[in-house]
Design an enzyme around this catalytic site. Structure first.
Site, PDB file in Angstrom:
ATOM      1  N   SER A  83       0.810  -1.234   0.000  1.00  0.00           N
ATOM      2  CA  SER A  83       0.000   0.000   0.000  1.00  0.00           C
ATOM      3  C   SER A  83       0.831   1.265   0.000  1.00  0.00           C
ATOM      4  O   SER A  83       0.575   2.184   0.774  1.00  0.00           O
ATOM      5  CB  SER A  83      -0.904   0.039   1.244  1.00  0.00           C
ATOM      6  OG  SER A  83      -1.846  -0.993   1.193  1.00  0.00           O
ATOM      7  N   CYS A 105       2.871   6.634  -7.051  1.00  0.00           N
ATOM      8  CA  CYS A 105       2.758   7.868  -7.822  1.00  0.00           C
ATOM      9  C   CYS A 105       3.452   9.032  -7.133  1.00  0.00           C
ATOM     10  O   CYS A 105       3.745  10.050  -7.754  1.00  0.00           O
ATOM     11  CB  CYS A 105       1.283   8.186  -8.031  1.00  0.00           C
ATOM     12  SG  CYS A 105       0.317   6.696  -8.425  1.00  0.00           S
ATOM     13  N   ILE A 115      -9.012 -17.867 -10.925  1.00  0.00           N
ATOM     14  CA  ILE A 115      -7.917 -16.889 -10.848  1.00  0.00           C
ATOM     15  C   ILE A 115      -8.336 -15.587 -11.529  1.00  0.00           C
ATOM     16  O   ILE A 115      -8.792 -15.582 -12.678  1.00  0.00           O
ATOM     17  CB  ILE A 115      -6.633 -17.434 -11.510  1.00  0.00           C
ATOM     18  CG1 ILE A 115      -6.264 -18.802 -10.908  1.00  0.00           C
ATOM     19  CG2 ILE A 115      -5.481 -16.443 -11.337  1.00  0.00           C
ATOM     20  CD1 ILE A 115      -5.001 -19.410 -11.489  1.00  0.00           C
TER      21      ILE A 115
HETATM   22  C1  LIG Z   1       7.072   6.210 -10.203  1.00  0.00           C
HETATM   23  C2  LIG Z   1       5.669   5.918 -10.578  1.00  0.00           C
HETATM   24  C3  LIG Z   1       4.770   6.969 -10.740  1.00  0.00           C
HETATM   25  C4  LIG Z   1       3.462   6.713 -11.107  1.00  0.00           C
HETATM   26  N1  LIG Z   1       2.596   7.762 -11.232  1.00  0.00           N
HETATM   27  C5  LIG Z   1       1.307   7.511 -11.557  1.00  0.00           C
HETATM   28  C6  LIG Z   1       0.372   8.560 -11.625  1.00  0.00           C
HETATM   29  O1  LIG Z   1       0.705   9.734 -11.383  1.00  0.00           O
HETATM   30  N2  LIG Z   1      -0.909   8.269 -11.954  1.00  0.00           N
HETATM   31  C7  LIG Z   1      -1.310   6.985 -12.218  1.00  0.00           C
HETATM   32  O2  LIG Z   1      -2.482   6.764 -12.499  1.00  0.00           O
HETATM   33  N3  LIG Z   1      -0.451   5.966 -12.142  1.00  0.00           N
HETATM   34  C8  LIG Z   1       0.847   6.201 -11.827  1.00  0.00           C
HETATM   35  N4  LIG Z   1       1.724   5.166 -11.744  1.00  0.00           N
HETATM   36  C9  LIG Z   1       1.247   3.820 -12.102  1.00  0.00           C
HETATM   37  C10 LIG Z   1       0.545   3.116 -10.951  1.00  0.00           C
HETATM   38  O3  LIG Z   1       1.314   3.197  -9.814  1.00  0.00           O
HETATM   39  C11 LIG Z   1       0.264   1.688 -11.353  1.00  0.00           C
HETATM   40  O4  LIG Z   1      -0.620   1.704 -12.459  1.00  0.00           O
HETATM   41  C12 LIG Z   1      -0.356   0.872 -10.262  1.00  0.00           C
HETATM   42  O5  LIG Z   1       0.415   0.898  -9.116  1.00  0.00           O
HETATM   43  C13 LIG Z   1      -0.537  -0.577 -10.739  1.00  0.00           C
HETATM   44  O6  LIG Z   1      -1.033  -1.345  -9.719  1.00  0.00           O
HETATM   45  P1  LIG Z   1      -0.732  -2.893  -9.640  1.00  0.00           P
HETATM   46  O7  LIG Z   1      -1.401  -3.385  -8.427  1.00  0.00           O
HETATM   47  O8  LIG Z   1      -1.026  -3.523 -10.940  1.00  0.00           O
HETATM   48  O9  LIG Z   1       0.851  -2.987  -9.508  1.00  0.00           O
HETATM   49  P2  LIG Z   1       1.806  -2.421  -8.389  1.00  0.00           P
HETATM   50  O10 LIG Z   1       1.200  -1.266  -7.714  1.00  0.00           O
HETATM   51  O11 LIG Z   1       3.122  -2.241  -9.040  1.00  0.00           O
HETATM   52  O12 LIG Z   1       1.889  -3.592  -7.358  1.00  0.00           O
HETATM   53  C14 LIG Z   1       2.369  -4.873  -7.726  1.00  0.00           C
HETATM   54  C15 LIG Z   1       3.112  -5.479  -6.551  1.00  0.00           C
HETATM   55  O13 LIG Z   1       3.170  -6.874  -6.753  1.00  0.00           O
HETATM   56  C16 LIG Z   1       4.386  -7.342  -6.222  1.00  0.00           C
HETATM   57  N5  LIG Z   1       4.680  -8.637  -6.840  1.00  0.00           N
HETATM   58  C17 LIG Z   1       4.907  -8.883  -8.150  1.00  0.00           C
HETATM   59  N6  LIG Z   1       5.105 -10.190  -8.336  1.00  0.00           N
HETATM   60  C18 LIG Z   1       5.004 -10.792  -7.114  1.00  0.00           C
HETATM   61  C19 LIG Z   1       5.124 -12.114  -6.674  1.00  0.00           C
HETATM   62  N7  LIG Z   1       5.382 -13.103  -7.515  1.00  0.00           N
HETATM   63  N8  LIG Z   1       4.952 -12.364  -5.375  1.00  0.00           N
HETATM   64  C20 LIG Z   1       4.694 -11.368  -4.499  1.00  0.00           C
HETATM   65  N9  LIG Z   1       4.583 -10.089  -4.886  1.00  0.00           N
HETATM   66  C21 LIG Z   1       4.732  -9.809  -6.168  1.00  0.00           C
HETATM   67  C22 LIG Z   1       5.375  -6.263  -6.579  1.00  0.00           C
HETATM   68  O14 LIG Z   1       6.465  -6.286  -5.693  1.00  0.00           O
HETATM   69  C23 LIG Z   1       4.536  -5.005  -6.438  1.00  0.00           C
HETATM   70  O15 LIG Z   1       4.749  -4.363  -5.204  1.00  0.00           O
HETATM   71  C24 LIG Z   1       3.042   5.387 -11.357  1.00  0.00           C
HETATM   72  C25 LIG Z   1       3.942   4.328 -11.207  1.00  0.00           C
HETATM   73  C26 LIG Z   1       5.236   4.578 -10.813  1.00  0.00           C
HETATM   74  C27 LIG Z   1       6.167   3.444 -10.657  1.00  0.00           C
HETATM   75  C1  LIG Z   2      -5.891   2.178   0.252  1.00  0.00           C
HETATM   76  C2  LIG Z   2      -6.026   0.682  -0.093  1.00  0.00           C
HETATM   77  C3  LIG Z   2      -5.412  -0.121   0.996  1.00  0.00           C
HETATM   78  C4  LIG Z   2      -7.490   0.334  -0.242  1.00  0.00           C
HETATM   79  O1  LIG Z   2      -8.213   0.506   0.972  1.00  0.00           O
HETATM   80  P1  LIG Z   2      -9.771   0.689   0.924  1.00  0.00           P
HETATM   81  O2  LIG Z   2     -10.285   0.700   2.296  1.00  0.00           O
HETATM   82  O3  LIG Z   2     -10.387  -0.280  -0.017  1.00  0.00           O
HETATM   83  O4  LIG Z   2      -9.951   2.068   0.204  1.00  0.00           O
HETATM   84  P2  LIG Z   2     -10.187   3.515   0.761  1.00  0.00           P
HETATM   85  O5  LIG Z   2      -9.451   3.772   2.000  1.00  0.00           O
HETATM   86  O6  LIG Z   2      -9.933   4.372  -0.427  1.00  0.00           O
HETATM   87  O7  LIG Z   2     -11.756   3.513   1.109  1.00  0.00           O
HETATM   88  C5  LIG Z   2     -12.677   3.175   0.135  1.00  0.00           C
HETATM   89  C6  LIG Z   2     -13.863   2.538   0.783  1.00  0.00           C
HETATM   90  O8  LIG Z   2     -14.474   3.427   1.693  1.00  0.00           O
HETATM   91  C7  LIG Z   2     -15.783   3.752   1.250  1.00  0.00           C
HETATM   92  N1  LIG Z   2     -15.981   5.168   1.518  1.00  0.00           N
HETATM   93  C8  LIG Z   2     -15.148   6.189   1.214  1.00  0.00           C
HETATM   94  N2  LIG Z   2     -15.645   7.340   1.662  1.00  0.00           N
HETATM   95  C9  LIG Z   2     -16.808   7.053   2.266  1.00  0.00           C
HETATM   96  C10 LIG Z   2     -17.786   7.837   2.938  1.00  0.00           C
HETATM   97  N3  LIG Z   2     -17.627   9.147   3.104  1.00  0.00           N
HETATM   98  N4  LIG Z   2     -18.884   7.207   3.418  1.00  0.00           N
HETATM   99  C11 LIG Z   2     -19.033   5.875   3.281  1.00  0.00           C
HETATM  100  N5  LIG Z   2     -18.128   5.085   2.674  1.00  0.00           N
HETATM  101  C12 LIG Z   2     -17.023   5.685   2.173  1.00  0.00           C
HETATM  102  C13 LIG Z   2     -15.826   3.388  -0.189  1.00  0.00           C
HETATM  103  O9  LIG Z   2     -17.124   3.081  -0.616  1.00  0.00           O
HETATM  104  C14 LIG Z   2     -14.900   2.204  -0.236  1.00  0.00           C
HETATM  105  O10 LIG Z   2     -15.538   1.048   0.226  1.00  0.00           O
HETATM  106  P3  LIG Z   2     -16.049  -0.124  -0.763  1.00  0.00           P
HETATM  107  O11 LIG Z   2     -14.878  -0.514  -1.611  1.00  0.00           O
HETATM  108  O12 LIG Z   2     -16.523  -1.183   0.143  1.00  0.00           O
HETATM  109  O13 LIG Z   2     -17.135   0.509  -1.558  1.00  0.00           O
HETATM  110  C15 LIG Z   2      -5.361   0.350  -1.454  1.00  0.00           C
HETATM  111  O14 LIG Z   2      -6.037   1.057  -2.489  1.00  0.00           O
HETATM  112  C16 LIG Z   2      -3.934   0.734  -1.506  1.00  0.00           C
HETATM  113  O15 LIG Z   2      -3.101  -0.014  -1.043  1.00  0.00           O
HETATM  114  N6  LIG Z   2      -3.608   1.912  -2.064  1.00  0.00           N
HETATM  115  C17 LIG Z   2      -2.270   2.429  -2.079  1.00  0.00           C
HETATM  116  C18 LIG Z   2      -1.515   2.030  -3.351  1.00  0.00           C
HETATM  117  C19 LIG Z   2      -1.985   2.739  -4.541  1.00  0.00           C
HETATM  118  O16 LIG Z   2      -3.186   2.816  -4.813  1.00  0.00           O
HETATM  119  N7  LIG Z   2      -1.030   3.238  -5.339  1.00  0.00           N
HETATM  120  C20 LIG Z   2      -1.320   3.930  -6.550  1.00  0.00           C
HETATM  121  C21 LIG Z   2      -1.755   5.305  -6.278  1.00  0.00           C
HETATM  122  S1  LIG Z   2      -0.445   6.297  -5.628  1.00  0.00           S
END
Ligand SMILES: Cc1cc2nc3c(=O)[nH]c(=O)nc-3n(C[C@H](O)[C@H](O)[C@H](O)COP(=O)(O)OP(=O)(O)OC[C@H]3O[C@@H](n4cnc5c(N)ncnc54)[C@H](O)[C@@H]3O)c2cc1C
Ligand SMILES: CC(C)(COP(=O)(O)OP(=O)(O)OC[C@H]1O[C@@H](n2cnc3c(N)ncnc32)[C@H](O)[C@@H]1OP(=O)(O)O)[C@@H](O)C(=O)NCCC(=O)NCCS
Ligand SMILES: Cc1cc2nc3c(=O)[nH]c(=O)nc-3n(C[C@H](O)[C@H](O)[C@H](O)COP(=O)(O)OP(=O)(O)OC[C@H]3O[C@@H](n4cnc5c(N)ncnc54)[C@H](O)[C@@H]3O)c2cc1C
Ligand SMILES: CC(C)(COP(=O)(O)OP(=O)(O)OC[C@H]1O[C@@H](n2cnc3c(N)ncnc32)[C@H](O)[C@@H]1OP(=O)(O)O)[C@@H](O)C(=O)NCCC(=O)NCCS
Lengths: 545, 545
Positions: B39, B43, B271
């Protein structure tokens, strides 16, 4: 060549005139304007009062000379249309400088006379200023330059913009409003967030208070109290300038607004009307006036299209509107909860408090957003947003979703531009879709204004926030069980009726899903503590005072 | 209870896990993550390199402990899934610290392994750094703290964000890009506006240039030239982490991305797969990967819904994306003109240059917006916007219109929130609708890249701007006739083929309507002088160099 006459040379009228010229190079096009200026920026007027827009000239977007050169328009300012003869198809026109009159025959006539500020029938009303055009603005600026204390009557968009700008000039400002809230197109708990800002900025706000007289140096309000004022502005609504239309026998609605079909045609097939003087079909709900520049421009063009023989139909109006003041933005679209409940409609309401962009990127600020949904169809009926940044974007997106007929749950599917300085991976609009989806799937929520009655009816209120949050402010009658400890207590709540609440509703949702699976009848307090506090504050005697 | 195993604990994977828990309190949910963190904010990583996001901790949104406490998730970091046995329904899991392995049986499995940065096969590639997770980021920061000169290979979103942040740290930065433009999801004349900003900010940009080797203290590019560099970052694309899926016999596309149905189900019914490793159905055009966080989050939730027995179908992906750098924002949605022309599609293209809000209100800045339309149906196929303010809003609105199935002309009808500090009475998006409506009605326009051939073919080019504008820069071969004098010359042009142009296309439109009515065969240069200049600059050897 055909002759087209247009009455009113600003938003709707001039849009019709320029478009008509582009569609018909050879027509004779005459624009009649009673005032001194055409094509001026009504919407900018309040900001020149405050000096935010420095140049007065910047407010005049076109001149008769420029319009003649580019569009061969015959633009006549200080010229009033005084009568329409629909049988003869002619307009009687008076040159206000000379007093001379003439009649002009038309093939088509466009009315865009707008709406005039209402002057309430109270003693001394003639001392009150209004704001519609540059002359009005000049008068307010002249008065403000010697005044110390201003009273603005009416807390609508224009009244509040004026209040801000007078404050900006350094005046002491009091706003007096009959309703128990500012900004009628918002619900009270959303409007309350704006009211708070207004007060924080040092403007005195008197809600549920009517102006009863304007006297020398002060005004009198409701209960006889006086408020010192050496400048009084009335901004308590408008009335359509439909006298000409009425006298010509055109159909008006019961409030005096001109009735048109979807091609802006009045009950006379050669007369079109657009803008503030016209009643509009609405997206949901009864036809009503909508006093907005975007619609006046749009409908002006539609009238031209219809006249030129390439008609396009107007779509029902959503009434999207916005105000920015004292650093906060408030935007709205569609219907309010208040109106819909008054009509007995079955609706769902969602409040959220998301950050405008990712919290980990600097400068994120919190929004308050409200979504109103038709319970049976999941259709979006309205939305409101208040915050320092990003409220305009979210309301525009929702307005577009409404236009596209998306359901509330489908907001979850929108792909909105995300990088951390602009939004979140789940944009606030997506999040509304998620919440809507959960409600559509049967999750129960409770509104801030329903809570007290439910508690009285025996529902338990459980605060799932942390101890620290609870200590800083709790809802009367609530019991604290932090979310991360809730599983340990879940069995003990089996069979109970429980309302859970957190700060914004998000943890409450997780709590609700959890408890439900332990056989608890559970509802989530929509919008959490923040919406409840806002609602209570806005409706408490103090908030409303 | 059922057991759900999730591979990958970030955007897609953890979204599936938390949602699954909310839908099924009693399931066993195991999240496997090879890396150190779950988590985290991928980005945000570039912005901690530049110090814009100060706190490293702010990038880690959840910890295994917190997720266990709130969601009873069994989150295992530094734990790799090394094999899937679809017949047994089990995953072989390795604890990376101890090297011990175990097998876990699942009822459903979610793959969200993401995509890994590509390492191009060039000498010294091992000296290059990449950016995907916090460990990568730490390595870049460590290297940057002693480096003076950086080379970033790849001018995509992440490469440019890194370039900005390295510059922000005070490094001399060169960006090397194989393509003749930055930011492939944009067309060249729009990308050129961003390239200009990058250069103005003091970053050296080398387009149409491949990296051929990384050596000590410098890199070698295409023609053998060396560029000094004590820090090299590779950001030249990603490849899906689909090895596990391949070995398990799941269907992959020809590029190795996992194929799923609209419920995120792979070719094995137990899957599911989401995120960057998955190929996505597109709004218009062939299925393709889309590496965006919003979709990963959304599809993670959809996978959970499907597993829990309440499936929702994914909608085709639009690919809305955005970048902000050096004070400019560039946002895009849908298809590019380049792709569509390559496919031989019949399209219409519009460029406009509106102010982000009313010009008379302080602080207005100019946007460049592009809209791409299916000629037969008037459907919106794509849009791009570049500017200092308001580009995100306009692309979000257009993305929403696309999702709602609005035609380009229907953008004219959108009711977008207007007050002078936020927009114009005709919002830029409305104006696109007006222009689209005119094109749909048969008005001709010409693209900047079509001009030369048409001039060669005998079309006259008439500049309808003012003398002053013309003197400051004119298109070769154009003849100046200012719009306000055009009527006098109209008869003399009867029967001719004329392309008119102004600065942005707006006066050109009025000119075109005028001339057409005098029997001139006329077309308007779309986007006017500004788009033409941008296109020419971006494709000239200098611009591309
Ligand atoms: C530097 C950066 C900036 C970005 N900026 C933006 C942005 O501004 N806006 C935007 O929309 N998107 C952005 N993205 C893209 C966005 O972060 C990805 O689209 C998104 O995180 C994809 O989610 P995912 O779950 O597919 O993969 P990820 O978030 O990459 O998560 C996949 C995870 O799976 C793990 N994993 C892989 N294989 C295995 C395995 N065999 N066993 C256990 N774990 C494994 C990896 O370690 C990784 O942590 C950015 C990405 C990067 C890297
Ligand atoms: C954050 C993360 C752990 C997901 O947690 P999550 O609890 O599902 O998501 P959020 O904290 O955003 O909360 C969303 C939930 O709260 C609910 N919610 C949000 N605001 C609410 C409000 N005001 N009232 C009622 N419900 C609300 C939504 O409906 C949603 O629940 P649902 O999926 O059951 O419908 C996961 O998205 C994550 O790991 N994110 C970090 C990585 C990532 O996204 N990277 C790329 C971007 S930088
Ligand atoms: C101070 C102020 C701020 C505003 N701010 C906003 C805002 O932020 N956003 C927004 O969307 N809207 C705003 N509006 C509303 C917007 O300006 C109106 O909706 C719009 O101007 C209506 O256009 P119209 O053509 O119907 O009327 P108007 O623009 O009012 O034009 C009508 C013209 O007709 C002339 N006229 C009337 N009768 C006759 C006659 N018999 N003969 C000749 N001429 C005649 C009048 O003199 C007037 O100039 C604001 C309005 C005001 C006054
Ligand atoms: C400005 C005003 C005179 C109308 O003039 P206009 O020429 O019709 O409008 P604009 O200058 O906005 O230009 C719009 C036209 O240019 C076209 N256009 C705009 N940008 C274009 C571009 N880049 N390429 C091609 N055409 C373009 C539009 O399609 C439209 O033409 P159409 O109506 O034939 O389709 C009238 O609206 C007015 O008086 N406004 C001021 C008052 C007002 O609106 N007040 C309330 C708000 S403060």
């Amino acid at each position: 060549p055909r002759t087209f006459v247009i009455i009113g040379g600003v938003a709707g009228g001039m849009s019709a005139a320029t478009r008509l010229r582009r569609l018909d190079e050879h027509a004779r096009i005459i624009v009649l304007e009673r005032g001194e200026h055409v094509s001026f920026a009504n919407c900018g007027l309040p900001y020149h009062v405050g000096g935010v827009i420095e140049s007065r000239d910047a407010l005049v977007l076109q001149t008769p000379q420029a319009l003649a050169a580019r569009f061969t328009l015959d633009v006549r300012v200080r010229t009033e249309a005084v009568a329409i003869d629909p049988t003869e198809r002619s307009v009687r026109v008076r040159d206000l400088a000379s007093g001379t009159e003439e009649s002009i025959r038309y093939d088509a006539l466009v009315l865009s006379p707008g709406a005039a500020p209402v002057r309430i029938p109270i003693p001394g009303v003639e001392r009150g200023l209004v704001l519609r055009d540059l002359a009005d603005m000049d008068a307010i600026i002249a008065a403000a330059s010697t005044a110390r204390r201003a009273v603005v009557a009416g807390a609508g968009f224009i009244g509040l913009e004026l209040a801000e700008n007078l404050r900006h000039r350094g005046l002491e400002v009091t706003v007096v409003e009959m309703l128990p809230q500012v900004l009628r197109p918002f619900d009270v708990e959303m409007a309350g967030l704006v009211a708070e800002r207004i007060r924080d900025a040092g403007v005195e706000l008197r809600l549920s208070t009517g102006l009863t007289a304007i006297e020398d140096g002060h005004v009198v309000v409701g209960d006889g109290e006086t408020i010192p004022a050496d400048l009084v502005v009335l901004s308590v609504g408008v009335r359509p300038e439909s006298g000409l239309a009425r006298d010509a026998g055109l159909e008006l609605d019961e409030r005096g607004y001109i009735v048109v079909d979807e091609h802006q045609r009045t009950s006379d097939p050669h007369i079109y009307a657009v803008g503030d003087a016209v009643v509009k079909q609405r997206f949901d709900g009864p036809a009503s006036p909508v006093w907005l520049a975007g619609l006046a421009n749009r409908h002006g063009r539609l009238a031209a299209d219809a006249i030129a023989g390439t008609p396009h139909a107007a779509v029902p109006a959503l009434g999207t509107a916005i105000i920015g003041l004292f650093g906060v933005t408030a935007a709205t679209v569609g219907r309010t909860e208040r109106e819909l409940r008054d009509e007995g409609r079955d609706i769902r309401v969602i409040h959220t408090h998301p950050m405008d962009h990712a919290g980990y990127y600097p400068g994120a600020t919190q929004l308050a957003i409200k979504l109103i949904i038709d319970a049976a169809s999941d259709r979006i009926l309205g939305a409101q947003a208040v915050g320092e940044s990003g409220a305009d974007k979210r309301i525009d997106v929702i307005a577009t979703a409404m236009a596209g007929g998306l359901t509330a749950s489908q907001l979850a599917d929108l792909e909105l531009a995300y990088a951390p300085q602009f939004a979140s991976a789940k944009d606030p609009v997506n999040m509304l879709g998620y919440v809507a989806d959960n409600l559509a799937a049967g999750e129960r929520s409770v509104q801030w204004h329903e809570l007290e009655a439910l508690q009285a009816d025996g529902w338990l209120l459980v605060d799932v926030r942390t101890e620290g949050e609870n200590a800083a402010g709790a809802i009367p009658g609530s019991r604290l069980i932090p979310l991360d400890e809730l599983r340990e207590h879940a069995e003990s709540l089996r069979g109970e009726r429980v309302i859970v609440h957190c700060k914004v509703g998000q943890r409450g949702h997780t709590a609700a899903r959890l408890l439900e699976q332990y056989g608890v009848t559970v509802a989530n307090l929509d919008g959490g503590y923040l919406t409840w506090s806002a609602g209570v504050a806005a409706t408490s005697p103090k908030g409303a005072a």
